[in-house]
Design an enzyme around this catalytic site. Structure first.
Site, PDB file in Angstrom:
ATOM      1  N   HIS A   1      59.491  -5.673  33.318  1.00 19.70           N
ATOM      2  CA  HIS A   1      60.629  -4.976  33.540  1.00 19.70           C
ATOM      3  C   HIS A   1      61.386  -4.299  31.858  1.00 19.70           C
ATOM      4  O   HIS A   1      61.685  -3.300  31.693  1.00 19.70           O
ATOM      5  CB  HIS A   1      61.767  -5.764  34.370  1.00 19.70           C
ATOM      6  CG  HIS A   1      62.985  -5.201  34.425  1.00 19.70           C
ATOM      7  ND1 HIS A   1      63.662  -4.822  35.568  1.00 19.70           N
ATOM      8  CD2 HIS A   1      64.010  -4.897  33.402  1.00 19.70           C
ATOM      9  CE1 HIS A   1      64.865  -4.334  35.459  1.00 19.70           C
ATOM     10  NE2 HIS A   1      65.139  -4.258  34.138  1.00 19.70           N
ATOM     11  N   GLU A   2      61.606  -5.541  31.219  1.00 23.03           N
ATOM     12  CA  GLU A   2      62.254  -5.362  29.909  1.00 23.03           C
ATOM     13  C   GLU A   2      61.177  -4.877  29.161  1.00 23.03           C
ATOM     14  O   GLU A   2      61.854  -3.645  28.147  1.00 23.03           O
ATOM     15  CB  GLU A   2      62.292  -6.667  29.328  1.00 23.03           C
ATOM     16  CG  GLU A   2      63.240  -7.678  30.000  1.00 23.03           C
ATOM     17  CD  GLU A   2      64.552  -7.070  30.299  1.00 23.03           C
ATOM     18  OE1 GLU A   2      64.947  -6.125  29.749  1.00 23.03           O
ATOM     19  OE2 GLU A   2      65.059  -7.435  31.717  1.00 23.03           O
TER      20      GLU A   2
ATOM     21  N   GLY B   1      69.036 -11.984  33.527  1.00 22.48           N
ATOM     22  CA  GLY B   1      67.666 -12.643  33.210  1.00 22.48           C
ATOM     23  C   GLY B   1      67.220 -12.347  32.193  1.00 22.48           C
ATOM     24  O   GLY B   1      66.348 -13.249  31.507  1.00 22.48           O
ATOM     25  N   ALA B   2      67.368 -11.153  31.410  1.00 20.14           N
ATOM     26  CA  ALA B   2      66.941 -10.706  30.172  1.00 20.14           C
ATOM     27  C   ALA B   2      67.584  -9.641  29.615  1.00 20.14           C
ATOM     28  O   ALA B   2      68.365  -9.092  30.495  1.00 20.14           O
ATOM     29  CB  ALA B   2      65.534 -10.606  30.311  1.00 20.14           C
ATOM     30  N   MET B   3      67.415  -9.236  28.372  1.00 19.45           N
ATOM     31  CA  MET B   3      68.306  -8.007  27.688  1.00 19.45           C
ATOM     32  C   MET B   3      66.943  -7.410  26.917  1.00 19.45           C
ATOM     33  O   MET B   3      66.538  -8.005  26.054  1.00 19.45           O
ATOM     34  CB  MET B   3      69.349  -8.389  26.848  1.00 19.45           C
ATOM     35  CG  MET B   3      69.938  -7.284  26.445  1.00 19.45           C
ATOM     36  SD  MET B   3      70.772  -6.058  27.342  1.00 19.45           S
ATOM     37  CE  MET B   3      71.100  -4.643  26.566  1.00 19.45           C
ATOM     38  N   GLU B   4      67.167  -5.965  27.187  1.00 19.19           N
ATOM     39  CA  GLU B   4      66.114  -5.155  26.612  1.00 19.19           C
ATOM     40  C   GLU B   4      66.178  -4.748  25.047  1.00 19.19           C
ATOM     41  O   GLU B   4      65.874  -3.436  24.770  1.00 19.19           O
ATOM     42  CB  GLU B   4      65.808  -3.870  27.594  1.00 19.19           C
ATOM     43  CG  GLU B   4      67.037  -2.966  27.517  1.00 19.19           C
ATOM     44  CD  GLU B   4      68.023  -3.212  28.682  1.00 19.19           C
ATOM     45  OE1 GLU B   4      68.810  -2.439  28.956  1.00 19.19           O
ATOM     46  OE2 GLU B   4      67.949  -4.254  29.193  1.00 19.19           O
ATOM     47  N   ASN B   5      66.933  -5.538  24.389  1.00 19.50           N
ATOM     48  CA  ASN B   5      66.998  -5.163  23.094  1.00 19.50           C
ATOM     49  C   ASN B   5      65.645  -4.801  22.179  1.00 19.50           C
ATOM     50  O   ASN B   5      64.674  -5.445  22.439  1.00 19.50           O
ATOM     51  CB  ASN B   5      67.450  -6.250  22.232  1.00 19.50           C
ATOM     52  CG  ASN B   5      68.595  -6.986  22.582  1.00 19.50           C
ATOM     53  OD1 ASN B   5      69.587  -6.669  23.083  1.00 19.50           O
ATOM     54  ND2 ASN B   5      68.365  -8.387  23.152  1.00 19.50           N
TER      55      ASN B   5
ATOM     56  N   GLU C   1      68.169   0.621  34.662  1.00 17.79           N
ATOM     57  CA  GLU C   1      67.669  -0.377  35.573  1.00 17.79           C
ATOM     58  C   GLU C   1      66.662  -0.053  36.675  1.00 17.79           C
ATOM     59  O   GLU C   1      65.895  -0.939  37.019  1.00 17.79           O
ATOM     60  CB  GLU C   1      68.905  -1.195  36.062  1.00 17.79           C
ATOM     61  CG  GLU C   1      69.834  -1.558  35.048  1.00 17.79           C
ATOM     62  CD  GLU C   1      69.006  -2.526  33.983  1.00 17.79           C
ATOM     63  OE1 GLU C   1      67.969  -3.119  34.206  1.00 17.79           O
ATOM     64  OE2 GLU C   1      69.718  -2.478  32.795  1.00 17.79           O
TER      65      GLU C   1
END
Length: 861
Positions: free
Chosen positions: A298-299, A264-268, A321
């Site tokens: 969330h991210e 869904g997404a990535m928290e870079n 998570e």
């Protein structure tokens, strides 16, 4: 893919400390490779250290260690093994420089390269999580070896470059040189880069630059939603600064919506990447906008929990998570117009956790380190347990500790471990210190056990009194049935005299179940029409209703005043179907009776999805499928009639989508496609047109020429995927052979991860089982070969979306043989996914057998 064991990581962390990475990436070397030069400053903690760095290069050009050039005699061996040995290191400071060519990816891993069919423009982005950093640069790739990253990029001059730190052009414009601001210490899996002719919308908030970025062909859609996206971002940012003592730890906040993204997404840190389906080309429901907002929240929560403070090893991925999942829903509820987010979580997200937790592959929210021995095992735990069950556990923890104690503990945790690493024990210590409660004992029963508890009421009446006895059954594999403590609310509801289909809340009673013993609660007065355990959905457990309450629910479910209460009842019904305790047809009857009166779009979408994809396609025998589709279609038509006045566009859209997928005749859909609208709305936008065409393809009512014509109308990436799905769905032997070859044959062109998914989704259709029978036998070995050849992302796609839809003993037997001890080695990702799909198949067969036995019993009577 290089696999790192926990023992290797612990040894390396004892031997070395990493200080600084300098990366120089050249993105101008063509369509297949890019240049990657890495310089690492690190130190050995003792004399004569032997260790290694990870890399997966296409070519290895130069290795320089402490100014000494190393021979490349074993370059082929290094490339094949993915490890660069560093031996006999003296105690103290060292510098390693490695010059390589790296391969672009088409699978969403490493450095992904995508060419937009809409305009021919090319876009790149990285996905280093969890162990794919070595496809981008050379490094010591484990989460507890944090370091500063300084990145330099050469790109085509017309491109934009984005990264973890603020990106600045340097040199002459035609040189295409960029420099990214150095990061604070971060883990290797968080290194991020995006490059290409991205369209950007920028603003500033709280003194920081904020940016939204998307490929140019989606620019109009980003512009339409930019205000909403920035508003959500600002609200979440401000709320986190209200509740966290530690300020946002990075120098900017960019959100890039990138193509063919697996997650869904990535928290870079500083550059969050999202799948670009979140930039909507077509109409969506408010529940889908809420989901996008939740992912943003969330991210952003990860910037603190995950990026500022990072787990030591992947056994604690849940710390990242679960926390972000909980904070995402809670923050939306507190700060945005989305005030029913926990109802959405309950009816759509939480079931992901319940389903995963009842399979043989279940695991504790916080597995022991021994249960995650390497990165291959860790990759399997990005699942409904680490996300949805973990968030549910945290919600129960907050109910037990109180929000103030919980946040005090979180802030202690951030202060102690900022820009460092921490474990579950560290987290629990901080919460215990802040609250003064035995959080360790709570964690042992909630986080170290698997399975789902079941709470069941029994009601007895005597004179003017009644008693509720709550039975508490533990469930699990590793914990041998240990029950967890639960703090719950019990809702007592009565029919409203003036409107018998409506229910009013008489009282909501708090109760605490501390062990597996029944809890007895006495009451005075008449018993309620409906007693609802876990009202407000504060715990994680399967809920049952007593017979009188279930009768009331069947009559008046849509009359419950709160969406979250209705979600709890719908979940109970769903669980009862899956456990063989409620006939699937009874669930459809409840949907038929109550969805036309439902106002919460998340509930409507969740119930329709379960009815259509699980009950009609899996839990009912084939001869009852047509009647089930007719019931689902009738429910959707009722929703359409109710919303003819335009009062519920989201409800109307959800009904149309399900009506399309449930159609058994082509005439009406063909008429809609010709008119380019559904009578009374909505118009057929690109996504709806492809959905209609796909269903017509399944029904054999379109030709390849029709699909080509639609692709000419919509030549976007989404259009390419829609065409692939439609071609694979045609009930034609030649079309099936072509789709099979595209999926599995090694000598053809390699499809991207998204085109693999689209083709797989089109291939298997319940209406076409006779045509597809020969492919069931070939599927399992073909999927194994593909997974070995193309890696875990493709393995996951072909097993998740390409698993046969046949519900029969043959498919089960073939799958079990594939996973048997005598079978060839199956890659871990594929093995886990197959095991889960086969367990779901066993469950579907069990539900079907239960119906057959019930019918035989009724017939005998």
């Amino acid at each position: 893919m290089s696999v790192l064991t926990r023992d290797e990581a612990q040894t390396r962390a004892r031997l070395i400390e990493v200080h600084h990475y300098t990366l120089d990436l050249d993105l101008t070397r063509g369509d297949e490779i890019f240049g990657s030069t890495t310089t690492i400053r690190f130190s050995a903690r003792q004399p004569d250290v032997d260790t290694f760095a990870e890399l997966m290069p296409a070519a290895l050009h130069r290795i320089v260690l402490d100014g000494q050039e190393l021979p490349l005699d074993n370059a082929d061996e290094v490339i094949a093994d993915g490890r660069l040995p560093l031996t006999g290191l003296a105690e103290g400071e060292h510098e390693l420089r490695v010059e390589t060519d790296m391969r672009y990816s088409r699978t969403g891993e490493g450095m992904h390269r995508f060419t937009d069919p809409a305009d021919g423009e090319t876009y790149l982005y990285t996905m280093c999580c969890m162990s794919d950093a070595n496809d981008v640069f050379v490094g010591f790739d484990q989460p507890d070896l944090k370091a500063v990253f300084e990145v330099h990029v050469t790109a085509p001059p017309e491109w934009t470059v984005l990264g973890n730190g603020i990106a600045t052009r340097v040199g002459e414009p035609h040189e295409g040189r960029w420099q990214l601001a150095p990061t604070p210490p971060i883990s290797t899996y968080l290194l991020a880069l995006a490059a290409g002719p991205y369209h950007s919308v920028r603003t500033e908030h709280a003194g920081l630059p904020f940016g939204l970025h998307v490929r140019r062909s989606l620019a109009p859609y980003l512009e339409a939603d930019a205000d909403e996206l920035f508003d959500i971002t600002r609200r979440c940012f401000d709320r986190y600064h209200e509740i966290f003592d530690e300020p946002y730890p990075f120098d900017s906040y960019d959100q890039a919506f990138v193509p063919e993204f697996n997650s869904g997404a990535m928290e870079n840190p500083g550059l969050v990447t999202f799948r670009d389906e979140f930039i909507y080309r077509s109409a969506v429901t408010d529940a889908e906008r809420q989901t996008r907002a939740m992912v943003i929240a969330h991210e952003m929560a990860h910037m603190w929990f995950g990026d500022l403070v990072t787990m030591e090893w992947w056994d604690d991925i849940w710390l990242n998570e679960s926390f972000a999942e909980y904070m995402g829903y809670q923050t939306l509820t507190e700060t945005t117009r989305y005030t029913d987010t926990w109802a959405d979580f309950g009816v759509r997200r939480k079931n992901w956790g319940y389903d995963a937790d009842q399979r043989p592959s279940t695991h504790p929210v916080a597995p022991t380190p021994e249960q995650v021995p390497d990165t291959a095992a860790a990759r399997l735990n990005f699942d409904g347990i680490s996300y949805a069950k973990g968030a549910s556990a945290l919600r129960q923890l907050v109910a037990w500790l109180g929000e103030k104690n919980f946040l005090d503990g979180i802030n202690n945790h951030f202060a102690r471990h900022r820009f460092g690493n921490a474990t579950l024990a560290d987290f629990i210590d901080s919460l215990a210190e802040a609250s003064g409660r035995d959080v360790h004992a709570w964690a042992d029963r909630w986080l170290r056990t698997d399975g789902v508890d079941t709470l069941t009421p029994a009601i007895t009446t005597s004179g003017g009194q009644w008693t509720a006895e709550i039975h508490h059954k533990g469930s699990g594999t590793a914990d041998s049935g240990i029950s967890r403590p639960h703090r719950i609310a019990i809702g007592l509801y009565d029919h409203e005299p003036a409107a018998p289909h409506k229910l009013v809340l008489r009282d909501r009673v708090e109760a605490e179940l501390t062990d597996g013993s029944p809890l007895t609660l006495p009451f005075t007065g008449p018993r309620p029409d409906l007693l609802l355990l876990n009202d407000s959905d504060l715990t994680y457990a399967k809920i049952r209703l007593d017979p009188g309450s279930w009768k009331t629910a069947l009559r008046s479910l849509s009359g419950l005043p709160d969406a979250l209460s209705r979600a709890v009842v719908w979940n109970a019904a769903r669980d009862m179907v899956r456990d063989g305790e409620l006939p699937p047809g009874a669930y459809l009857d409840a949907a038929r009776a109550h969805l036309p009166h439902e106002t919460d779009i998340a509930i409507v979408q969740g119930v329709l999805a379960f009815a259509r994809t699980q009950i009609a396609d899996r839990y009912l025998p084939a001869h009852k499928r047509a009647a089930a589709l007719a019931t689902i279609s009738a429910t959707c038509r009722d929703l359409l009639r109710r919303t003819e006045d335009g009062s519920g566009p989201g409800l109307r859209l959800a009904a149309v989508r399900t009506l399309v997928d449930s159609a058994t005749s082509a005439a009406e859909l063909s008429d809609w496609l010709g008119r380019d609208t559904v009578p009374g709305g909505p118009d057929l936008d690109p996504e709806l047109r492809w959905q209609v065409l796909r269903r017509l393809a399944v029904l054999g009512a379109v030709t390849p020429a029709d699909i080509d014509a639609e692709l000419a109308r919509d030549s976007s990436a989404t259009g390419q995927e829609g065409a692939a799905r439609c071609r694979a769905a045609l009930p034609d032997a030649e079309a099936k052979r072509a789709a099979w070859a595209a999926l599995f044959e090694a000598d053809g062109p390699e499809l991207s991860n998204y085109l693999i998914t689209a083709t797989a989704l089109g291939f298997w259709q319940p209406e076409q089982h006779a045509l597809l029978a020969e492919y069931v036998h070939g599927y399992f070995p073909a999927a194994v070969d593909l997974a070995v050849r193309r890696g875990p992302a493709i393995a996951d796609s072909v097993a998740r979306w390409g698993f046969p839809t046949t519900v029969d003993e043959t498919t089960l037997r073939l799958g079990e043989e594939c996973l048997s001890a005598d079978a060839p080695s199956v890659p871990p990702t594929l093995r886990r996914r197959f095991a889960d799909e086969l367990d779901d198949l066993r469950r579907a067969l069990h539900v079907q057998r239960a119906q057959e036995e019930a019918a035989a019993t009724e017939g005998g009577a």
